[in-house]
Structure formats: C-alpha cells, structure tokens
Motif scaffolding. Structure first.
Motif, mmCIF file in Angstrom:
data_model
loop_
_atom_site.group_PDB
_atom_site.id
_atom_site.type_symbol
_atom_site.label_atom_id
_atom_site.label_comp_id
_atom_site.label_asym_id
_atom_site.label_seq_id
_atom_site.Cartn_x
_atom_site.Cartn_y
_atom_site.Cartn_z
ATOM 1 N N MET A 107 0.803 -1.220 0.000
ATOM 2 C CA MET A 107 0.000 0.000 0.000
ATOM 3 C C MET A 107 0.839 1.274 0.000
ATOM 4 S SD MET A 107 -3.166 -0.833 -0.169
ATOM 5 C CE MET A 107 -4.028 0.640 0.387
ATOM 6 N N ASP A 108 2.155 1.162 -0.065
ATOM 7 C CA ASP A 108 3.005 2.353 0.033
ATOM 8 C C ASP A 108 2.709 3.366 -1.064
ATOM 9 O OD1 ASP A 108 4.174 1.283 2.232
ATOM 10 O OD2 ASP A 108 5.979 0.558 1.208
ATOM 11 N N GLY A 109 2.442 2.882 -2.255
ATOM 12 C CA GLY A 109 2.227 3.807 -3.367
ATOM 13 C C GLY A 109 0.774 4.080 -3.669
ATOM 14 N N PHE A 110 -0.127 3.767 -2.728
ATOM 15 C CA PHE A 110 -1.557 3.920 -3.008
ATOM 16 C C PHE A 110 -1.919 5.371 -3.290
ATOM 17 C CE2 PHE A 110 -5.970 4.702 -1.940
ATOM 18 C CZ PHE A 110 -6.620 3.687 -2.623
ATOM 19 N N GLY A 111 -2.727 5.565 -4.317
ATOM 20 C CA GLY A 111 -3.218 6.883 -4.697
ATOM 21 C C GLY A 111 -3.944 6.766 -6.016
ATOM 22 N N PRO A 112 -4.573 7.833 -6.472
ATOM 23 C CA PRO A 112 -5.360 7.757 -7.715
ATOM 24 C C PRO A 112 -4.548 7.286 -8.919
ATOM 25 C CG PRO A 112 -5.823 9.791 -6.538
ATOM 26 C CD PRO A 112 -4.664 9.154 -5.838
ATOM 27 N N ASP A 113 -3.272 7.672 -8.986
ATOM 28 C CA ASP A 113 -2.462 7.341 -10.155
ATOM 29 C C ASP A 113 -1.720 6.016 -10.024
ATOM 30 O OD1 ASP A 113 -3.204 9.733 -11.375
ATOM 31 O OD2 ASP A 113 -1.573 10.838 -10.410
ATOM 32 N N ALA A 114 -1.853 5.359 -8.887
ATOM 33 C CA ALA A 114 -1.154 4.084 -8.688
ATOM 34 C C ALA A 114 -1.703 3.042 -9.650
ATOM 35 C CB ALA A 114 -1.317 3.617 -7.249
ATOM 36 N N ARG A 115 -0.795 2.314 -10.298
ATOM 37 C CA ARG A 115 -1.204 1.241 -11.207
ATOM 38 C C ARG A 115 -1.535 -0.005 -10.391
ATOM 39 N NH1 ARG A 115 4.032 1.141 -14.802
ATOM 40 N NH2 ARG A 115 4.834 1.264 -12.666
ATOM 41 N N LEU A 116 -2.655 -0.595 -10.712
ATOM 42 C CA LEU A 116 -3.156 -1.705 -9.904
ATOM 43 C C LEU A 116 -2.199 -2.893 -9.909
ATOM 44 C CD1 LEU A 116 -6.886 -1.546 -11.054
ATOM 45 C CD2 LEU A 116 -5.935 -0.683 -8.914
ATOM 46 N N ASN A 117 -1.713 -3.262 -11.085
ATOM 47 C CA ASN A 117 -0.864 -4.448 -11.178
ATOM 48 C C ASN A 117 0.584 -4.140 -10.850
ATOM 49 O OD1 ASN A 117 0.824 -6.493 -13.238
ATOM 50 N ND2 ASN A 117 -0.871 -7.452 -12.159
ATOM 51 N N GLU A 118 1.155 -3.146 -11.510
ATOM 52 C CA GLU A 118 2.589 -2.895 -11.382
ATOM 53 C C GLU A 118 2.974 -2.260 -10.049
ATOM 54 O OE1 GLU A 118 0.659 -2.019 -13.816
ATOM 55 O OE2 GLU A 118 1.494 -2.560 -15.781
ATOM 56 N N ASP A 119 2.145 -1.342 -9.525
ATOM 57 C CA ASP A 119 2.498 -0.618 -8.300
ATOM 58 C C ASP A 119 1.919 -1.260 -7.038
ATOM 59 O OD1 ASP A 119 3.803 1.266 -9.901
ATOM 60 O OD2 ASP A 119 1.980 2.465 -10.125
ATOM 61 N N TYR B 43 0.489 -4.447 -6.984
ATOM 62 C CA TYR B 43 0.546 -5.917 -7.061
ATOM 63 C C TYR B 43 -0.846 -6.544 -6.903
ATOM 64 C CZ TYR B 43 5.576 -5.302 -6.698
ATOM 65 O OH TYR B 43 6.874 -4.920 -6.928
ATOM 66 N N LEU B 44 -1.809 -5.931 -7.564
ATOM 67 C CA LEU B 44 -3.174 -6.451 -7.543
ATOM 68 C C LEU B 44 -3.434 -7.185 -8.852
ATOM 69 C CD1 LEU B 44 -4.936 -3.286 -6.101
ATOM 70 C CD2 LEU B 44 -4.713 -5.484 -4.924
ATOM 71 N N ASP B 45 -3.711 -8.477 -8.768
ATOM 72 C CA ASP B 45 -4.034 -9.231 -9.971
ATOM 73 C C ASP B 45 -5.538 -9.176 -10.212
ATOM 74 O OD1 ASP B 45 -5.137 -10.913 -8.118
ATOM 75 O OD2 ASP B 45 -3.903 -12.644 -8.600
ATOM 76 N N SER B 46 -5.981 -9.853 -11.268
ATOM 77 C CA SER B 46 -7.397 -9.787 -11.636
ATOM 78 C C SER B 46 -8.296 -10.345 -10.540
ATOM 79 C CB SER B 46 -7.631 -10.545 -12.946
ATOM 80 O OG SER B 46 -7.226 -11.897 -12.824
ATOM 81 N N VAL B 47 -7.818 -11.350 -9.811
ATOM 82 C CA VAL B 47 -8.623 -11.939 -8.741
ATOM 83 C C VAL B 47 -8.749 -10.972 -7.568
ATOM 84 C CG1 VAL B 47 -8.824 -13.854 -7.122
ATOM 85 C CG2 VAL B 47 -7.958 -14.269 -9.428
ATOM 86 N N LEU B 48 -7.664 -10.313 -7.203
ATOM 87 C CA LEU B 48 -7.716 -9.352 -6.099
ATOM 88 C C LEU B 48 -8.587 -8.146 -6.453
ATOM 89 C CD1 LEU B 48 -4.004 -9.447 -4.859
ATOM 90 C CD2 LEU B 48 -6.011 -10.471 -3.782
ATOM 91 N N ILE B 49 -8.585 -7.771 -7.729
ATOM 92 C CA ILE B 49 -9.456 -6.666 -8.147
ATOM 93 C C ILE B 49 -10.923 -7.074 -8.006
ATOM 94 C CG2 ILE B 49 -10.170 -5.259 -10.123
ATOM 95 C CD1 ILE B 49 -7.197 -5.334 -11.004
ATOM 96 N N LEU B 50 -11.231 -8.318 -8.363
ATOM 97 C CA LEU B 50 -12.593 -8.810 -8.126
ATOM 98 C C LEU B 50 -12.930 -8.785 -6.640
ATOM 99 C CD1 LEU B 50 -12.973 -11.881 -10.528
ATOM 100 C CD2 LEU B 50 -13.949 -9.605 -10.790
ATOM 101 N N GLN B 51 -11.927 -9.080 -5.808
ATOM 102 C CA GLN B 51 -12.141 -9.052 -4.359
ATOM 103 C C GLN B 51 -12.467 -7.633 -3.891
ATOM 104 O OE1 GLN B 51 -11.724 -12.143 -2.632
ATOM 105 N NE2 GLN B 51 -12.922 -11.048 -1.109
ATOM 106 N N ILE B 52 -11.831 -6.640 -4.503
ATOM 107 C CA ILE B 52 -12.154 -5.245 -4.172
ATOM 108 C C ILE B 52 -13.607 -4.951 -4.531
ATOM 109 C CG2 ILE B 52 -11.656 -2.826 -4.697
ATOM 110 C CD1 ILE B 52 -8.749 -3.678 -5.240
ATOM 111 N N PHE B 53 -14.008 -5.320 -5.749
ATOM 112 C CA PHE B 53 -15.399 -5.112 -6.165
ATOM 113 C C PHE B 53 -16.367 -5.742 -5.166
ATOM 114 C CE2 PHE B 53 -13.839 -5.038 -10.795
ATOM 115 C CZ PHE B 53 -13.856 -3.657 -10.840
#
Length: 441
Positions: A23-35, A37-47
């Motif tokens: 979460m160190d780089g969290f912010g509006p411009d943070a890239r989900l995968n590269e910054d 480390y959120l994969d497609s499954v974790l993004i579904l978990q957010i939803f």
C-alpha cells in the motif's frame, strides 16, 4: 458517494478487509498491477468488498469487461457517466491489420506459454501457426483432491503438444530438463544450451514469474510457472529474455533469471530449431483437430460445476468459504478460450467464408470469456457471504457458459467438416476388374 469518498472506501477495503501488504504507493495514479501488485482476482475481491461493505455495485458486465489500469480507473466505474465505453480486459488480438480475417496479415493470440514459444518459430519461418491452437481452448488443467482448479500440476505435461508439433511441422522438440536430476545439474545443462544456441535455435525454460518483478504478472500468481526463451548478450551478466506469450522481450540480469528458474515450484525446458519447420499436411491437421476437439462436453464448465457442488456439499471436509480459493486460477484457464478465434480464422480463410459472420463469432467468443469472468465473481460472492441462496445464480452462469461454448463448437464442427471436404480429397475407389474364368481345354 463522491470520487474522494470512493477512493477512501477502496483504501479501507485494501487495508482492513484484505490486509493488502503493498500500500506504500496507493493513490489515484497508482497502477493496480505494477504498483500495488493487484491481480485480476484481487481486483474482483475489491469489487466484492465494496458491494458487501459499502453497497457500491457496478453491473457485472462492467466488472468482466472494463480495462482498468489505475486506482482512478477503478473509482471511475462507480461514478455516473453518460457513455460507458467497454474495453475487453484481455485484448482479443495483438495484430494491427484492419484488413479483416481475409487480409494478408492475421491477428495473433497469446494464451498458452508453451504453445506461444514453439509457434514463435513458425512465424519466423513464415508459416501459419493458427492450426496449432486447436489444442488450446480445451487444453489440460487439473482438479485437486480438495476440488481446486489448477492450471499447472505435476500430472500435466506438454507431451501432447510436443509430439503433435513434431508431427505437424516436422520440428524436433527435445526436452532437456530431467526431473530425476538435481536443480544444479539441470542448470548446468541449461547454461550449456544457452551458450551454444544456434542462430535459428530456441532454448525454452520454465521459471517462476512471481520471482521476476521486472516482468508484468497480470495474474500475480504465486507461484506462477511460465515458459519463455533465453539467449546470451554481449554482457555475460545479462540474458536476453524472449516471452512470446506476454509479447515482451528485453534484457534481464542473468542472476535474477536463474533465481526464478531455481525455485522449487518449477521445472521444465525444451530446445528446438525452427529452421526445420515446414507446412503441415491437411491429413495431419485433420487428425490433430480430431485429437483435440471435445465435441460433446465442455471440460472447464463441467469441472467448475463439480467444484461448486463439492463445496456446497462440503465433501472431504472442505467448506463453502473455501470456494474462492478453489477457483482462484479460473482466469488463467479462461483466457485459453480466445484460442477459438484462431480456429475460426483458419477455417474462414481457407473456405473464404463471409468476414461479417467471422466477426459475429468473435463476439460470441468474447461473450463466453466474459460469462466465465462473471461466473468467477459469482463464485467469490457465494464463498465470502456463505449464503447458499446465491448458489442458484452460480449455476445459472455455469449453464450460460455451457450454452455459449456449445454453440461455438457446433459451428466449428460444421466448418471443420466443410474444410475436410475441400482440403482432403475423397479416396477414389479402386475399380475391380472382373475375374476371368479360366476355361479348361
């Protein structure tokens, strides 16, 4: 909710509901995968957590199709918009031609790392790689004794693809990795192969992509077994890495690559020379299609159906809450369905069928992929809520995916039969001469 409130909700979900470590780089411009480390499954978990904890929901179609890169993109899904522009999360093709299916160029699809590596050599020889993807849409996967879907398992080998590649294209694919030898012994073999690679030779190796943070890992699997190809550079401390499946190539420190190769989670490698490649004979293509094609059922849908049923029945001590982990690798297997496009394209060009109908079938392929993504989300929701009343919706999505894939297979069978009639001449019956009766004198 305002965009800033939604942003705060996303941050809270990651910190408190998911205990996300990056979460160190969290912010509006943070890239989900590269910054992050959120994969497609974790993004579904957010939803899912936004829906359950905050009542924030987006249409399932948007969850399946939206191509979101940054945190701001994710937040924007929940904001009012006049026009929703939907972009496939996994591009259908890597091509740039606008000529359509009958143009000189044809689109490229990357959905299976071993197949992508060997087919890379075909492209270099100017040969059509698309027929080899007949074996990909229903390629082998495994279901563990705890009813977990696995795209990689000890019992899954590449022998089917290796042997058919040799038969179809005449290229000898040699497995250099020996599982009975130590990791160090196999590494010594690899180093020698890379050092002595010919100009047209390819050295494939399996490594754990999770240990190559320099490389994009869309699924962020851990471990993430993956085949790619290696060669030396002018710098002895650097290797040139060619990854056809992810359409990436570049230089990476040799020690980092070796570290990913030496992980206990992976082991495998092949070597071949694409200069040997030749066009396949139609009779062999027919035999390959028939060896690959599962006409009467859809193995992935059938297996997920069994996995869901096993968790609902709590077989062998598993519980319904284990279902999310059991289908975690579903996205990796789902993208193999894009290989159907190569099958349709090959037959469409050979038979000179209408391009407009081909585009319609591409839309059907996309619909199948998206249905499997919404199925995955429904499984996760069933597991997290432990609400058995949601099981009916899961089975409805399974039925829909089954219907869509069966529809594709019916049409593919029809065009395959037409192609056989065109490409493989019917056997000419041998006319038997009448027997001459010897007359006794």
């Amino acid at each position: 909710m305002t965009d800033s409130e939604i942003l705060t909700a996303v941050e809270t979900v990651l910190n408190e509901c998911m205990a996300h470590a990056h979460m160190d780089g969290f912010g509006p411009d943070a890239r989900l995968n590269e910054d992050l480390y959120l994969d497609s499954v974790l993004i579904l978990q957010i939803f899912l957590n936004l829906e359950l904890e905050y009542g924030l929901a987006v249409p399932e179609e948007a969850i399946a199709k939206q191509d979101i890169v940054t945190v701001a993109d994710l937040v924007a899904l929940y904001l009012p918009k006049k026009t929703a522009v939907v972009v496939p999360a996994f591009p259908l093709t890597g091509g740039t031609s606008d000529e359509g299916v009958h143009g000189e160029a044809y689109y490229d699809i990357k959905v299976h790392c071993f197949v992508s590596c060997v087919c890379d050599g075909l492209k270099r020889q100017g040969l059509d790689q698309r027929p080899f993807y007949f074996g990909v849409w229903d390629a082998k996967f495994a279901v563990s004794d705890r009813f977990e879907l696995l795209y990689h398992a000890p019992e899954i080998s590449q022998e089917f693809f290796r042997s058919w590649f040799e038969r179809l294209y005449g290229v000898t694919v040699v497995e250099w990795y020996d599982p009975d030898r130590t990791k160090l012994d196999n590494l010594a073999v690899l180093l020698d192969l890379v050092r002595n690679r010919s100009e047209t030779g390819s050295v494939m190796v399996m490594l754990d992509m999770f240990h190559l943070p320099e490389r994009e890992n869309k699924f962020n699997q851990n471990p993430f077994p993956h085949y790619l190809m290696l060669q030396e550079t002018a710098d002895s401390e650097t290797w040139f890495v060619h990854d056809p499946d992810y359409r990436w190539e570049g230089e990476i420190a040799r020690d980092k690559v070796i570290n990913a190769i030496m992980q206990p989670t992976v082991g495998g490698g092949y070597v071949f020379d694409h200069a040997e490649a030749r066009a396949p004979h139609p009779e062999n293509l027919k035999a390959y299609f028939e060896a690959c094609f599962v006409r009467e059922r859809n193995p992935l849908v059938d297996s997920v159906r069994e996995i869901v049923a096993a968790h609902l029945e709590e077989r062998g001590g598993i519980s319904l809450t284990d279902l999310a982990a059991a289908v975690r690798e579903l996205p990796v297997v789902t993208i193999r369905k894009y290989a159907y496009e190569h099958g349709f394209a090959f037959f469409w060009r050979a038979l000179k069928l209408p391009a407009a109908e081909f585009e319609t079938w591409c839309e059907e392929i996309e619909a199948l992929v998206q249905s499997l993504k919404t199925l995955h989300y429904a499984c996760m929701k069933l597991a997290q809520t432990n609400d058995r009343g949601l099981a009916a919706a899961v089975f409805e999505r399974l039925d829909e995916a089954d219907r869509l894939e069966t529809k594709l297979k019916v049409r593919l069978t029809e065009v395959f039969d037409l192609w056989c009639d065109l490409a493989i001449p019917a056997e000419i019956p041998v006319l038997k001469r009448p027997m001459l009766t010897r007359v006794a004198r």
